[in-house]
Design a protein around this motif. Structure first.
Motif, PDB file in Angstrom:
ATOM      1  N   SER A 169     -61.890  69.791 -70.647  1.00  9.06           N
ATOM      2  CA  SER A 169     -62.149  68.351 -70.614  1.00  9.06           C
ATOM      3  C   SER A 169     -61.638  67.693 -71.893  1.00  9.06           C
ATOM      4  O   SER A 169     -61.478  68.358 -72.917  1.00  9.06           O
ATOM      5  N   ILE A 170     -61.429  66.414 -71.792  1.00  3.58           N
ATOM      6  CA  ILE A 170     -61.028  65.658 -72.980  1.00  3.58           C
ATOM      7  C   ILE A 170     -62.131  65.755 -74.032  1.00  3.58           C
ATOM      8  O   ILE A 170     -61.844  65.863 -75.222  1.00  3.58           O
ATOM      9  N   THR A 171     -63.363  65.757 -73.589  1.00  3.87           N
ATOM     10  CA  THR A 171     -64.486  65.867 -74.518  1.00  3.87           C
ATOM     11  C   THR A 171     -64.408  67.156 -75.320  1.00  3.87           C
ATOM     12  O   THR A 171     -64.608  67.150 -76.539  1.00  3.87           O
ATOM     13  N   LYS A 172     -64.093  68.268 -74.667  1.00  5.49           N
ATOM     14  CA  LYS A 172     -63.983  69.542 -75.392  1.00  5.49           C
ATOM     15  C   LYS A 172     -62.847  69.499 -76.415  1.00  5.49           C
ATOM     16  O   LYS A 172     -62.976  70.020 -77.512  1.00  5.49           O
ATOM     17  N   VAL A 173     -61.754  68.879 -76.041  1.00  2.00           N
ATOM     18  CA  VAL A 173     -60.620  68.777 -76.967  1.00  2.00           C
ATOM     19  C   VAL A 173     -61.005  67.925 -78.172  1.00  2.00           C
ATOM     20  O   VAL A 173     -60.774  68.314 -79.321  1.00  2.00           O
ATOM     21  N   THR A 174     -61.632  66.792 -77.921  1.00  2.00           N
ATOM     22  CA  THR A 174     -61.994  65.906 -79.028  1.00  2.00           C
ATOM     23  C   THR A 174     -63.053  66.527 -79.925  1.00  2.00           C
ATOM     24  O   THR A 174     -63.012  66.359 -81.142  1.00  2.00           O
ATOM     25  N   GLU A 175     -63.985  67.259 -79.334  1.00  2.00           N
ATOM     26  CA  GLU A 175     -65.009  67.934 -80.141  1.00  2.00           C
ATOM     27  C   GLU A 175     -64.397  69.036 -80.995  1.00  2.00           C
ATOM     28  O   GLU A 175     -64.807  69.249 -82.134  1.00  2.00           O
ATOM     29  N   THR A 176     -63.419  69.734 -80.458  1.00  2.00           N
ATOM     30  CA  THR A 176     -62.772  70.809 -81.214  1.00  2.00           C
ATOM     31  C   THR A 176     -62.100  70.273 -82.468  1.00  2.00           C
ATOM     32  O   THR A 176     -62.184  70.870 -83.536  1.00  2.00           O
ATOM     33  N   TYR A 177     -61.447  69.126 -82.347  1.00  2.00           N
ATOM     34  CA  TYR A 177     -60.689  68.569 -83.465  1.00  2.00           C
ATOM     35  C   TYR A 177     -61.415  67.461 -84.225  1.00  2.00           C
ATOM     36  O   TYR A 177     -60.945  67.023 -85.269  1.00  2.00           O
ATOM     37  N   GLY A 178     -62.528  66.982 -83.678  1.00  2.90           N
ATOM     38  CA  GLY A 178     -63.241  65.905 -84.338  1.00  2.90           C
ATOM     39  C   GLY A 178     -62.448  64.617 -84.403  1.00  2.90           C
ATOM     40  O   GLY A 178     -62.403  63.952 -85.438  1.00  2.90           O
ATOM     41  N   VAL A 179     -61.793  64.285 -83.293  1.00  4.62           N
ATOM     42  CA  VAL A 179     -60.977  63.064 -83.241  1.00  4.62           C
ATOM     43  C   VAL A 179     -61.568  62.082 -82.237  1.00  4.62           C
ATOM     44  O   VAL A 179     -62.437  62.438 -81.441  1.00  4.62           O
ATOM     45  N   SER A 180     -61.077  60.872 -82.251  1.00  3.48           N
ATOM     46  CA  SER A 180     -61.550  59.805 -81.380  1.00  3.48           C
ATOM     47  C   SER A 180     -61.278  60.131 -79.905  1.00  3.48           C
ATOM     48  O   SER A 180     -60.147  60.421 -79.519  1.00  3.48           O
ATOM     49  N   ARG A 181     -62.337  60.050 -79.094  1.00  5.16           N
ATOM     50  CA  ARG A 181     -62.185  60.294 -77.664  1.00  5.16           C
ATOM     51  C   ARG A 181     -61.300  59.225 -77.028  1.00  5.16           C
ATOM     52  O   ARG A 181     -60.460  59.525 -76.185  1.00  5.16           O
ATOM     53  N   ASN A 182     -61.501  57.964 -77.423  1.00  2.00           N
ATOM     54  CA  ASN A 182     -60.698  56.876 -76.853  1.00  2.00           C
ATOM     55  C   ASN A 182     -59.213  57.088 -77.104  1.00  2.00           C
ATOM     56  O   ASN A 182     -58.381  56.875 -76.224  1.00  2.00           O
ATOM     57  N   HIS A 183     -58.878  57.507 -78.313  1.00  2.00           N
ATOM     58  CA  HIS A 183     -57.476  57.767 -78.646  1.00  2.00           C
ATOM     59  C   HIS A 183     -56.953  58.952 -77.837  1.00  2.00           C
ATOM     60  O   HIS A 183     -55.842  58.920 -77.306  1.00  2.00           O
ATOM     61  N   MET A 184     -57.778  59.998 -77.711  1.00  2.00           N
ATOM     62  CA  MET A 184     -57.354  61.195 -76.979  1.00  2.00           C
ATOM     63  C   MET A 184     -57.155  60.905 -75.495  1.00  2.00           C
ATOM     64  O   MET A 184     -56.268  61.478 -74.866  1.00  2.00           O
ATOM     65  N   VAL A 185     -57.946  60.016 -74.926  1.00  2.00           N
ATOM     66  CA  VAL A 185     -57.766  59.636 -73.518  1.00  2.00           C
ATOM     67  C   VAL A 185     -56.363  59.057 -73.319  1.00  2.00           C
ATOM     68  O   VAL A 185     -55.661  59.404 -72.364  1.00  2.00           O
ATOM     69  N   LYS A 186     -55.929  58.207 -74.236  1.00  3.45           N
ATOM     70  CA  LYS A 186     -54.591  57.619 -74.158  1.00  3.45           C
ATOM     71  C   LYS A 186     -53.511  58.693 -74.306  1.00  3.45           C
ATOM     72  O   LYS A 186     -52.495  58.672 -73.605  1.00  3.45           O
ATOM     73  N   VAL A 187     -53.746  59.634 -75.209  1.00  3.82           N
ATOM     74  CA  VAL A 187     -52.789  60.721 -75.435  1.00  3.82           C
ATOM     75  C   VAL A 187     -52.649  61.572 -74.174  1.00  3.82           C
ATOM     76  O   VAL A 187     -51.536  61.846 -73.714  1.00  3.82           O
ATOM     77  N   ILE A 188     -53.772  61.986 -73.601  1.00  8.54           N
ATOM     78  CA  ILE A 188     -53.748  62.829 -72.400  1.00  8.54           C
ATOM     79  C   ILE A 188     -53.105  62.081 -71.243  1.00  8.54           C
ATOM     80  O   ILE A 188     -52.324  62.659 -70.466  1.00  8.54           O
ATOM     81  N   ASN A 189     -53.385  60.801 -71.127  1.00 10.98           N
ATOM     82  CA  ASN A 189     -52.769  59.992 -70.074  1.00 10.98           C
ATOM     83  C   ASN A 189     -51.251  59.999 -70.210  1.00 10.98           C
ATOM     84  O   ASN A 189     -50.523  60.213 -69.234  1.00 10.98           O
ATOM     85  N   LYS A 190     -50.762  59.794 -71.425  1.00 12.46           N
ATOM     86  CA  LYS A 190     -49.308  59.785 -71.669  1.00 12.46           C
ATOM     87  C   LYS A 190     -48.715  61.173 -71.396  1.00 12.46           C
ATOM     88  O   LYS A 190     -47.640  61.288 -70.797  1.00 12.46           O
ATOM     89  N   LEU A 191     -49.405  62.234 -71.834  1.00 14.47           N
ATOM     90  CA  LEU A 191     -48.920  63.596 -71.575  1.00 14.47           C
ATOM     91  C   LEU A 191     -48.891  63.893 -70.079  1.00 14.47           C
ATOM     92  O   LEU A 191     -48.011  64.603 -69.599  1.00 14.47           O
TER      93      LEU A 191
END
Length: 145
Positions: A27-49
């Motif tokens: 999940s995006i949540t697991k990725v963001t928790e692993t790196y301690g980064v913004s979930r909102n930003h990661m959602v945009k990144v995953i969408n683009k990927l």
């Protein structure tokens, strides 16, 4: 040259997914928790990927994200080309009066191509080969009480 945080987060998420067993969703949540980064930003990144074809998204209760290709099929240069605006300078806005005689733009374009050429020599799999430390770092740390 400095990449944007967008590309940084993209590489981080791809590396995370590449350490998972083949076909396993995360999940995006697991990725963001692993790196301690913004979930909102990661959602945009995953969408683009996902739009670029690197990540597969599965909707629903048992959904999640995973790589859409094998790590050896994902070239680092491909990822950068899909995510980064590679035009280093814009000579037209505002118009630069030395444009007819300037050689800087062609030198910067040559440097960008050299940068991409180096990245084209590597895949996501190359970042994982003989790198057991990376996978160990992806395991969430236990909370000690």
């Amino acid at each position: 040259m400095q990449l944007t945080s967008f590309s940084d987060f993209a590489f981080r998420s791809l590396l995370f997914m590449a350490t998972l067993p083949e076909g396993e969703l995360t999940s995006i949540t697991k990725v963001t928790e692993t790196y301690g980064v913004s979930r909102n930003h990661m959602v945009k990144v995953i969408n683009k990927l996902g739009h670029a074809g690197f990540v597969r998204t599965v909707r629903g209760k048992k959904g999640g994200i995973c790589l859409a290709m094998k790590p050896e099929e994902i070239g680092l240069g491909q990822v950068i080309r899909a995510l980064e605006p590679l035009q280093l300078i814009n000579c037209g806005e505002p118009y630069c009066k030395i444009l007819p005689a300037c050689r800087l733009k062609s030198v910067l374009e040559e440097a960008t191509q050299a940068f991409l050429s180096t990245l084209d020599n590597y895949t996501l799999a190359d970042m994982l080969t003989n790198n057991s430390e990376l996978k160990a770092l992806m395991i969430p740390s236990e909370t000690v009480e």
